[in-house]
Motif scaffolding. Sequence first.
Motif, PDB file in Angstrom:
ATOM      1  N   LEU A  27       3.257  10.144  -7.056  1.00  0.00           N
ATOM      2  CA  LEU A  27       4.338   9.885  -6.594  1.00  0.00           C
ATOM      3  C   LEU A  27       5.504   9.577  -7.792  1.00  0.00           C
ATOM      4  O   LEU A  27       5.141   8.945  -8.798  1.00  0.00           O
ATOM      5  CB  LEU A  27       4.142   8.508  -5.604  1.00  0.00           C
ATOM      6  N   ILE A  64      12.591   9.424  -4.414  1.00  0.00           N
ATOM      7  CA  ILE A  64      11.114   9.482  -4.442  1.00  0.00           C
ATOM      8  C   ILE A  64      10.850  10.802  -4.410  1.00  0.00           C
ATOM      9  O   ILE A  64      11.249  11.543  -3.377  1.00  0.00           O
ATOM     10  CB  ILE A  64      10.307   8.497  -3.418  1.00  0.00           C
ATOM     11  N   HIS A 117       7.195  13.669  -3.987  1.00  0.00           N
ATOM     12  CA  HIS A 117       5.700  13.719  -3.834  1.00  0.00           C
ATOM     13  C   HIS A 117       5.050  14.982  -4.548  1.00  0.00           C
ATOM     14  O   HIS A 117       5.655  15.979  -4.240  1.00  0.00           O
ATOM     15  CB  HIS A 117       5.156  13.537  -2.518  1.00  0.00           C
ATOM     16  N   GLN A 166       9.735   0.170  -1.426  1.00  0.00           N
ATOM     17  CA  GLN A 166       9.952   1.247  -0.800  1.00  0.00           C
ATOM     18  C   GLN A 166       8.836   2.489  -1.239  1.00  0.00           C
ATOM     19  O   GLN A 166       8.618   3.311  -0.180  1.00  0.00           O
ATOM     20  CB  GLN A 166      11.267   1.863  -0.788  1.00  0.00           C
ATOM     21  N   ALA A 167       8.695   2.436  -2.218  1.00  0.00           N
ATOM     22  CA  ALA A 167       7.732   3.683  -2.900  1.00  0.00           C
ATOM     23  C   ALA A 167       6.479   3.060  -2.330  1.00  0.00           C
ATOM     24  O   ALA A 167       5.562   4.037  -1.729  1.00  0.00           O
ATOM     25  CB  ALA A 167       7.672   3.607  -4.432  1.00  0.00           C
ATOM     26  N   TYR A 168       5.975   2.069  -2.213  1.00  0.00           N
ATOM     27  CA  TYR A 168       4.652   1.476  -1.732  1.00  0.00           C
ATOM     28  C   TYR A 168       4.450   1.738  -0.213  1.00  0.00           C
ATOM     29  O   TYR A 168       3.313   2.485   0.221  1.00  0.00           O
ATOM     30  CB  TYR A 168       4.275   0.321  -2.054  1.00  0.00           C
ATOM     31  N   GLU A 169       5.549   1.589   0.365  1.00  0.00           N
ATOM     32  CA  GLU A 169       5.679   1.789   1.772  1.00  0.00           C
ATOM     33  C   GLU A 169       5.257   3.208   2.300  1.00  0.00           C
ATOM     34  O   GLU A 169       4.485   3.735   3.019  1.00  0.00           O
ATOM     35  CB  GLU A 169       6.926   1.422   2.445  1.00  0.00           C
ATOM     36  N   GLU A 170       6.079   4.229   1.408  1.00  0.00           N
ATOM     37  CA  GLU A 170       6.034   5.734   1.696  1.00  0.00           C
ATOM     38  C   GLU A 170       4.532   5.766   1.113  1.00  0.00           C
ATOM     39  O   GLU A 170       3.898   6.811   1.869  1.00  0.00           O
ATOM     40  CB  GLU A 170       6.889   6.529   0.735  1.00  0.00           C
ATOM     41  N   ALA A 171       3.956   5.352   0.024  1.00  0.00           N
ATOM     42  CA  ALA A 171       2.679   5.820  -0.435  1.00  0.00           C
ATOM     43  C   ALA A 171       1.488   5.586   0.716  1.00  0.00           C
ATOM     44  O   ALA A 171       0.661   6.179   1.016  1.00  0.00           O
ATOM     45  CB  ALA A 171       2.308   5.158  -1.590  1.00  0.00           C
ATOM     46  N   GLY A 179       2.173   5.162   3.999  1.00  0.00           N
ATOM     47  CA  GLY A 179       2.323   5.975   4.889  1.00  0.00           C
ATOM     48  C   GLY A 179       1.904   7.192   4.777  1.00  0.00           C
ATOM     49  O   GLY A 179       1.279   8.118   5.959  1.00  0.00           O
ATOM     50  N   LYS A 180       1.793   7.937   3.648  1.00  0.00           N
ATOM     51  CA  LYS A 180       1.211   9.160   3.246  1.00  0.00           C
ATOM     52  C   LYS A 180      -0.175   9.230   2.669  1.00  0.00           C
ATOM     53  O   LYS A 180      -0.579  10.035   2.435  1.00  0.00           O
ATOM     54  CB  LYS A 180       2.245   9.934   2.270  1.00  0.00           C
ATOM     55  N   TYR A 186      -1.914   7.897   0.294  1.00  0.00           N
ATOM     56  CA  TYR A 186      -2.150   7.808  -1.032  1.00  0.00           C
ATOM     57  C   TYR A 186      -3.348   6.877  -1.233  1.00  0.00           C
ATOM     58  O   TYR A 186      -3.719   5.864  -0.631  1.00  0.00           O
ATOM     59  CB  TYR A 186      -1.381   7.409  -2.098  1.00  0.00           C
TER      60      TYR A 186
END
Length: 348
Positions: A29, A38, A40, A326-331, A333-334, A336
């Motif tokens: 990320l 961000i 990926h 926000q980055a951790y929320e995306e990580a 969700g995806k 990681y």
Amino acid sequence: MNVDLFDFELPEELIAQTPLAERTASRLLMLNKQSGAIEHGAFIDLSSKLHAGDVLVLNDTRVIPARLLGMKQDTGAKIELLLLKQLEDDRWEVLAKPAKRMKIGTVVDFGDNGSGEPLLRATVEEEGEMGARIVRFSYEGIFNELLDQLGEMPLPPYIKERLDEKERYQTVYSKHEGSAAAPTAGLHFTEAFLAELEAKGVELAYITLHVGLGTFRPMSSETVEEHEMHAEYYEISEETAKILQRARDEERRIIAVGTTSARTLETIGQRFGDEPLQSCNGWTSIFIYPGYTFQLVSGLLTNFHLPKSTLVMLVSALAGREHIMQAYEEAIGKKYRFFSFGDAMFIY
């Protein structure tokens, strides 16, 4: 600043239990610390984010097989010791489990020399907080050889799987023995990928920080400012000091591989201020959290960290708490992979 500001929900299945077959096969990320943008990708995409003239700073500490399983001499009860820091001669700071059985004067034996005598013996000399003890070891022969024979790799408590290949918990450039845990951001690199970065004009520099109790110690305070970090030993060579000084003079990017490298760089940044950087060693208990002004570090390669940990606070100091959350929320969700054997994040 309340510790709960750095909390988040992490599904247990995202905690990586085993390393990938290929070190460079993890995901990456990429977070722009200014805009919060961000991207990926794969770990090898790091190459596209690094430029000629960038200095990549790697921690070349080597993990010792610091987990010892033994028995109390008087009762035969099982005792686990995790070696954290060598104090002097054969005195060590350790984490003991179960700590309540480890009073001053307690003797624990490890191994058998074939004639009923232990290969290694530990005697408790002092009691500390949260399971910490000071013990003195007695033995015949060479301590490190006995440790290789008797000790196990001290994997973090959230890893339940057995590690079949010990070297997968070492970086390919590990050199100086002394850590109780690996600088895990460096586990993604292979010698070939490092050579590729060098061929591109990226300059490699090595520092040493022996990872100690701070890695295992949870936040016990309600506010960030109340927390005290445990001291860890570091060394900077003359060669590395010159590389860093040239980069600073020429305003080139200094990118830390891992939070251990970042903390070491910021320690020497504070130590020398505007004066020329020099080779040095010492102990650092630096605690970096939002509001901190970075002296040397302009970018950071790191893994994904525990909720409410000092490491989440460090990355939040570099990129801003909102951007990190926000980055951790995306990580999450995806999906990681998190922690020591997990995926990576590059903050630039």
